[in-house]
Design an enzyme around this catalytic site. Structure first.
Site, PDB file in Angstrom:
ATOM      1  N   HIS A  46      32.126  40.239  24.563  1.00 34.79           N
ATOM      2  CA  HIS A  46      32.209  41.065  26.005  1.00 34.79           C
ATOM      3  C   HIS A  46      33.703  41.076  26.183  1.00 34.79           C
ATOM      4  O   HIS A  46      34.524  40.245  25.941  1.00 34.79           O
ATOM      5  CB  HIS A  46      31.445  39.810  26.952  1.00 34.79           C
TER       6      HIS A  46
ATOM      7  N   ARG B  13      34.049  45.062  37.495  1.00 37.57           N
ATOM      8  CA  ARG B  13      34.335  46.583  36.947  1.00 37.57           C
ATOM      9  C   ARG B  13      33.337  47.466  37.674  1.00 37.57           C
ATOM     10  O   ARG B  13      33.845  48.760  38.299  1.00 37.57           O
ATOM     11  CB  ARG B  13      34.627  46.879  35.569  1.00 37.57           C
TER      12      ARG B  13
END
Ligand SMILES: Cc1cc2nc3c(=O)[nH]c(=O)nc-3n(C[C@H](O)[C@H](O)[C@H](O)COP(=O)(O)OP(=O)(O)OC[C@H]3O[C@@H](n4cnc5c(N)ncnc54)[C@H](O)[C@@H]3O)c2cc1C
Ligand code: SF4
Ligand code: SF4
Ligand code: FES
Lengths: 249, 622
Positions: free
Chosen positions: B249, B269
């Site tokens: 990740h 995000r």
């Protein structure tokens, strides 16, 4: 930035035990759980502790640090003085299994006694419509990570084994409130709370809310409103008093 | 020797995360006597940590969304290596599985018109992730847990016993599966609390044990992720596929050291957060790969407009699939443009009002404040890649979750194929529900159709007990904690995010030595709740699974999704047609090539030919 920290950790099982002293390295940014893990890796490989997420999300690592109920993974070492001796003990309200691990099955028993969500019969999956403002109240309670620190703290059961039968504790009274406030739940939860889960034992001291790592307003938003709903049906002197004290009208 | 505790069930579900619980619900609803076994307390499985959301093309936020679009995104994310049938079933059934959760009592965040709200996530064309703030996994697991309780209450009303048809055995570890001939006949394990052994007799076992991330040093995974299910399946004769694909990740915490690896959700995000290097530059614009050029904005102005107007703008490159973002961060740090603690900056503070950040990302706000003294409403976060998810797992039949061993099923992270070489965010939670349910139904059908019930041979019990007790017999041998740390370091350094043949060969040599040393592991103390002993037993699984990862990674001489080779940096269409299959025997781990089943033509027709040309060989296209 490392130093040698002083720790006293309770070790033992259901037949008894004692605090054991350790001196162990502490580094910058660490939490108490890191220290317990270092003890396991270097000095006490069989030291029993529960943990999973290390980020305050799973509610596994509950214990008492210097007598205060807390999550081991969310208690930073920087809140203590380097010279301080830090005492770590298991939760007091539940029977000991070993070291910092307690038997929390009381909570699972209580969870099973709360009647489940009763969905509306006429709505198919996908047809549920609820407004954000209406789900927010129950959503607050669903933030609960089931660390059981509130259950451990509540004085109704903390030193009163005899009340465990009749009283479900803040976590599960809150679960009843959550269902009561669910916009689509069809069951009546008010009498249940009082008669089956012992809401009447609670005298709104708010100790449970103070220890909740999720900062859920257990007393103000779940317990008092439930008491008010009960009071609409029956007279309860504690609610009356509470309303006076906290100026909720 | 104390009397062995024995139980008998129709279906045994190993694992109480999303996949296991959904499978158990299904098996029980088919009327079978079902048991759920898990290493932690009930409700604490890894699923509880999932943050961002669950992907399902319900079309609540954008009406153009449908299963075909979700299918396309999933295949693109996995670089077309996915088992297309799984990707198809997943995209088609995810909405029903999410709606079903509402009937169990789940409370997702809502849209203005009262439906389930959906948020943006990397690789998903439309806002698609149903969520509850950033604690979606908690909602999912609690809802399933409460559904289990509700089924138990039904049994209580009917039979006077909560556990008549559905029982949970918590803090219990399975160490071995039992077979009668080729067929599964049960499982053996121990209570973590007392260390006492138990034998379960059952004609069907569903593995739902999650992932393997604890073999890596920097990881978002907990102690449970030791690859037990992967190893149990192999030892029972089943095969694993895609083990070379590990998802790193892009955004794990990097500081302080004790929390290094802990996840920072992609929703940061999705909700507007941007990545910057030490020069303050939004570097992701420099890393848009050829295959994604037409979908991602190449300038800040367009990227910023996208949040308000998705129809007329391309997406910000911060929302590229995870493998792309993780590699980009890795390159920036290597080039000397990293943050003070060796990551990059993830900033949402200059993008959203403080109030909005606290509302949308409450647990991230809490996590940084409590663990790193960072207020994300006022300061950027420091983040870097962390081992997060294994795409590889048990090779299963897509429709029923059945492995090649009769009676053995798998679902969730422990199964392989669905995500190809790279999983999209949000596609795991939906995977758990879709394939958990299917495995539950598959196992139920299998048990129904079964003539005689398989039995557990007595020597299985004797051997399993001896293996489990061995670390107590040794003296002066290796400390499991030390061995574990060495394993994690090796995997992290040598089979990590960027791979090279020489390093992987070295990893395999080190693994051989670790395996050798693991034979003489020694633990102190008793069998009662003894973490040192538990680790010693888990290490056997970690070593076996790590060997699969390293061997498969060495063989695949291309870069694709969660497998990046410095010495073979390009994606090779020939390799898309091949799966690497791992099996084990007395001779050790074997990895072999196997042809991929060609994608069904009506599914291929969902893509533009120009896009297919990027992934498929000329032969496949003709
Ligand atoms: C921090 C984090 C955030 C994430 N966020 C998202 C997200 O937003 N969206 C998304 O889709 N995915 C997300 N993921 C991925 C997703 O959460 C996992 O892939 C998924 O939850 C795995 O579920 P599972 O049911 O397969 O296994 P798990 O939930 O991990 O459950 C495994 C179970 O198996 C049991 N078990 C294992 N071995 C044994 C054994 N030997 N004996 C008995 N029991 C055993 C364990 O005790 C546990 O109960 C995230 C992952 C992490 C780590
Ligand atoms: S407020 Fe009620 S439930 Fe909470 S600690 Fe006090 S008495 Fe217990
Ligand atoms: S209400 Fe708070 S203190 Fe109580 S169990 Fe839940 S998270 Fe823990
Ligand atoms: S380890 Fe999960 S809350 Fe502490």
């Amino acid at each position: 930035m490392s130093y040698q920290g002083k720790f006293r950790v309770w070790r033992g099982d259901d037949s008894g035990g004692a605090l054991e002293d350790f001196t162990v390295e502490v580094n910058e940014g660490e939490v108490v759980l890191d220290i317990i893990h270092r003890l396991q890796a270097t000095q006490a490989p069989d030291l029993a502790v529960r943990w999973n997420c290390k980020a305050g999300k799973c509610g596994s690592c509950s214990a008492e640090i210097n007598g205060r109920p807390r999550l081991l993974c969310m208690t930073r070492m920087s809140v203590f003085q380097e010279s301080e001796t830090i005492t770590v003990t298991p939760m007091r309200t539940f029977p000991i299994i070993r070291d910092l691990v307690t038997d929390v099955s009381f909570n699972y028993t209580k969870a099973r006694e709360v009647p489940s969500f009763a969905p509306p019969k006429d709505l198919a999956p996908g047809e549920y419509r609820m407004q954000q403002v209406d789900v927010e109240r129950s959503q607050e309670f669903r933030k609960c990570i089931e660390c059981f620190l509130c259950q451990n703290t509540c004085h109704v059961v903390r030193d009163h084994e005899e009340n465990k039968e009749a009283f479900s504790g803040p976590r599960f009274l809150m679960r009843v409130a959550e269902l009561e406030m669910h916009p689509l739940d069809t069951a009546d939860r008010v009498d249940q709370a009082q008669d089956d889960h012992g809401l009447g034992y609670c005298n709104i001291t708010k100790c449970c809310s103070e220890v909740c790592p999720e900062h859920i307003h257990i007393t103000d938003n779940a317990l008092i409103p439930m008491k008010e709903r009960v009071a609409d049906r029956k007279y309860d002197p504690v609610v009356w008093l509470g309303n006076k004290l906290f100026r909720r009208s | 020797m104390p009397e062995l505790e024995r139980h008998s069930f129709d279906v045994l579900v190993i694992g109480a995360g999303g996949a296991g619980l959904r499978a158990a619900i299904e098996a029980r609803e088919h009327g079978l006597r079902t048991a759920v076994l898990c290493k932690s307390l009930f409700g604490k499985a890894h699923t509880v940590m999932a943050e961002g959301g669950i992907a399902a093309a319900m079309g609540n936020a954008n009406e153009s969304d449908n299963w075909q679009v979700h299918f396309r995104d999933t295949m693109r994310g996995g670089k077309f290596l996915n088992n297309w049938r799984m990707a198809e079933l997943h995209a088609q059934e995810a909405p029903q599985r999410v709606w079903e959760l509402e009937t169990y009592g789940a409370l997702f965040d809502r849209t203005k018109d009262g439906r389930i709200s959906q948020r943006n996530f990397g690789g998903h064309e439309y806002p698609r992730l149903a969520h509850v703030g950033d604690r979606t996994g908690l909602e999912l697991i609690r809802t399933l847990q409460q559904k289990i309780v509700s089924l138990q209450q039904d049994d209580f009303k009917e039979f006077g016993d909560y556990e008549e048809r559905l029982r949970v055995f918590q803090e219990f570890t399975v160490t071995e599966l039992a077979k009668d001939g080729d067929r599964i006949s049960g499982a053996f394990g121990y209570w973590r609390e007392s260390g006492r052994f138990v034998l379960f007799e059952a004609p069907a076992v569903i593995l739902a044990t999650g992932g393997i991330g604890k073999s890596f040093k920097v990881t978002s995974n907990s102690w449970e992720y030791t690859g037990d299910g992967h190893a149990l399946a192999m030892r029972a004769g089943a095969s694993l596929i895609n083990m070379e694909f590990i998802q790193f990740h892009p955004t794990g915490m990097v500081w302080p050291p004790s929390v290094k690896g802990i996840l920072v959700t992609e929703s940061v995000r999705g909700d507007g957060g941007v990545l910057r290097n030490s020069d303050g530059k939004r570097f992701m614009f420099d890393y848009i790969p050829e295959v994604f050029k037409d979908k991602y904005a190449d300038n800040e102005a367009e990227a910023d407009r996208w949040y308000a107007d998705q129809a007329n703008n391309r997406r910000p490159p911060e929302l590229l699939p995870r493998d792309e973002v993780a590699r980009a961060i890795n390159s920036e740090v290597k080039a000397g443009r990293g943050s003070p603690h060796g990551g990059v900056f993830l900033d949402v503070s200059t993008r959203l009002p403080a109030e909005e950040i606290r509302r949308r990302l409450p647990s991230m706000h809490h996590q940084f404040k409590e663990l790193a003294d960072v207020d994300i409403t006022a300061q950027p976060m420091e983040v870097g890649p962390t081992c997060h998810y294994v795409m590889g797992g048990v090779e299963v039949d897509p429709d029923t979750g059945s492995s090649s061993v009769p009676g053995l099923f798998a679902a969730g992270e422990v199964s392989g194929g669905m995500h190809g070489s790279n999983r999209l965010g949000g596609n795991s939670l939906s995977d758990l529900l879709v394939f958990g349910r299917r495995a539950g139904a598959g196992a139920a059908e299998y048990v129904r159709a079964l003539g005689d019930r398989p039995v557990v041979p007595e020597d299985t019990v004797t051997e399993a007990r001896a293996t489990a007790l061995k670390p107590f017999q040794e003296e002066g041998g290796e400390n499991p904690y030390t061995l574990h740390m060495e394993l994690q370091q090796s995997m992290n350094d040598l089979v990590g995010i960027i791979r090279r043949a020489g390093e992987m060969e070295e990893a395999l040599q080190r693994l051989e030595k670790l395996k050798e040393r693991a034979r003489s592991l020694t633990v102190e103390g008793h069998q009662q709740f003894n973490p040192g002993w538990h680790l010693a037993l888990d290490l056997r699984n970690m070593l076996l699974v790590s060997e699969c990862v390293a061997k498969a990674a060495l063989l695949r001489t291309e870069s694709r999704g969660g497998h990046t080779r410095d010495d073979h940096p390009v994606m090779d269409a020939e390799w898309r047609r091949k799966l690497l299959v791992c099996t084990t025997s007395d001779e050790g781990v074997r990895v072999e090539e196997k042809p991929q089943i060609p994608i069904r033509s009506d599914l291929l027709d969902l893509f533009e030919r120009t896009e297919l040309e990027k992934y498929l060989t000329a032969e496949e296209l003709s």
